[in-house]
Design a protein around this motif. Structure first.
Motif, PDB file in Angstrom:
ATOM      1  N   ARG A 165      26.365 -18.769 -36.679  1.00 10.18           N
ATOM      2  CA  ARG A 165      27.505 -17.865 -36.593  1.00 10.18           C
ATOM      3  C   ARG A 165      28.134 -17.954 -35.205  1.00 10.18           C
ATOM      4  N   TRP A 200      30.978 -14.735 -37.245  1.00 12.78           N
ATOM      5  CA  TRP A 200      31.307 -15.270 -38.562  1.00 12.78           C
ATOM      6  C   TRP A 200      30.636 -16.622 -38.745  1.00 12.78           C
ATOM      7  N   GLU A 204      32.213 -18.328 -44.188  1.00  9.78           N
ATOM      8  CA  GLU A 204      33.131 -17.187 -44.187  1.00  9.78           C
ATOM      9  C   GLU A 204      34.519 -17.599 -43.690  1.00  9.78           C
TER      10      GLU A 204
END
Length: 285
Positions: A165, A200, A204
């Motif tokens: 992420r 994120w 995503e």
């Protein structure tokens, strides 16, 4: 005394200068540029323009005065002795007796080769005797949203970051943090780990692109070696392609997740959501 911004015609530098002018008079801001031909817009804002190139010995020797506050925006030419270039600026600032020098570094957790020059510069700065602040900027939304054309053309987000992420934020967010430091007090000796409020994943990100474009944008995970080949095939120099693939490998290890909250605290507001950056990029495309 002045607030001096180096690299002022760059993407981040322009945001910093524009946001500084919301807080201080233009005659208190000095924009240091390499190419004065690109500084007409800044000159039109009333700020002082000074020409100096990181790579020219002695270029910064007369740029600073005692009591200045300085933002040293890191050089963008990876592999060109950035530490040496930054040291020349720091040495000039020390000789002038500046009140503060803030440096745009990289997250402390980042082990990718991209961070090596930043760690070297941090060492020079902390040993220089100059009052300093380390602004360890995380990843920018714009690293992705400014280059949407190949993603949209191929209908895929290609990466080597696995399930990692990213706590990215907009350049304007990072600029707001820098402005808070340059116009505030009590920041000397501080290290700020800066990143967006929400991390994120690339899955995503692909889903957000799909939602906003109404198209099926797939996530296409590859190995770091495969990504290097894809980038070089697209014309990226091999040495830089290796560095970029190394960043994705660091993302896979969680090294670009920044959860300190420092960025939104300094900016005085929540950071810009990735969805907003995607919407702005699509509108501008």
């Amino acid at each position: 005394m002045s607030i001096v911004v180096t690299g002022a015609t760059g993407h981040l530098g322009r945001h910093v200068v524009e946001q500084l002018l919301e807080k201080v008079p233009a005659d208190q801001v000095t924009a240091v540029v390499r190419n004065p031909g690109k500084a007409a817009g800044l000159a039109g804002l009333g700020v002082r323009i000074t020409t100096a190139d990181y790579s020219v010995p002695g270029a910064f020797d007369t740029v600073f005065t005692a009591g200045d506050k300085v933002l040293l925006i890191s050089g963008s030419e990876v592999g060109n002795d950035r530490v040496g270039q930054h040291k020349a600026v720091i040495d000039a600032a020390a000789a002038a007796g500046v009140a503060l020098l803030a440096y745009t570094s990289a997250p402390g957790s980042l082990t990718a080769a991209l961070a090596d020059d930043h760690r070297g510069t941090e060492a020079v700065l902390t040993e220089s005797g100059v009052p300093y602040v380390l602004l360890r900027n995380g990843w920018y939304h714009e690293n992705y949203t400014e280059n949407l054309a190949p993603v949209l053309a191929h209908g895929a987000v290609t990466h080597a970051a696995g399930a990692g992420r990213v706590s990215s934020a907009s350049r304007a967010d990072y600029a707001a943090a820098a402005v808070a430091v340059l116009t505030g007090e009590g920041h000397e000796g501080r290290t700020y780990e800066l990143g967006g409020d929400a991390a994120w994943s690339f899955g995503e990100y692909a889903a957000e692109l799909s939602r906003q474009t109404g198209r099926d944008i797939a996530e296409h995970p590859v190995s770091a070696r495969e990504l290097t080949g894809i980038l070089t095939g697209a014309g990226v120099p091999e040495a830089f392609a290796v560095i970029l693939a190394g960043v994705d490998a660091s993302i896979a290890e969680g090294e670009l997740v920044v959860d300190s909250g420092d960025l939104s605290r300094l900016a005085g507001r929540p950071t810009t959501p990735l969805a907003d950056a995607v919407a702005a990029a699509l509108k501008a495309a």
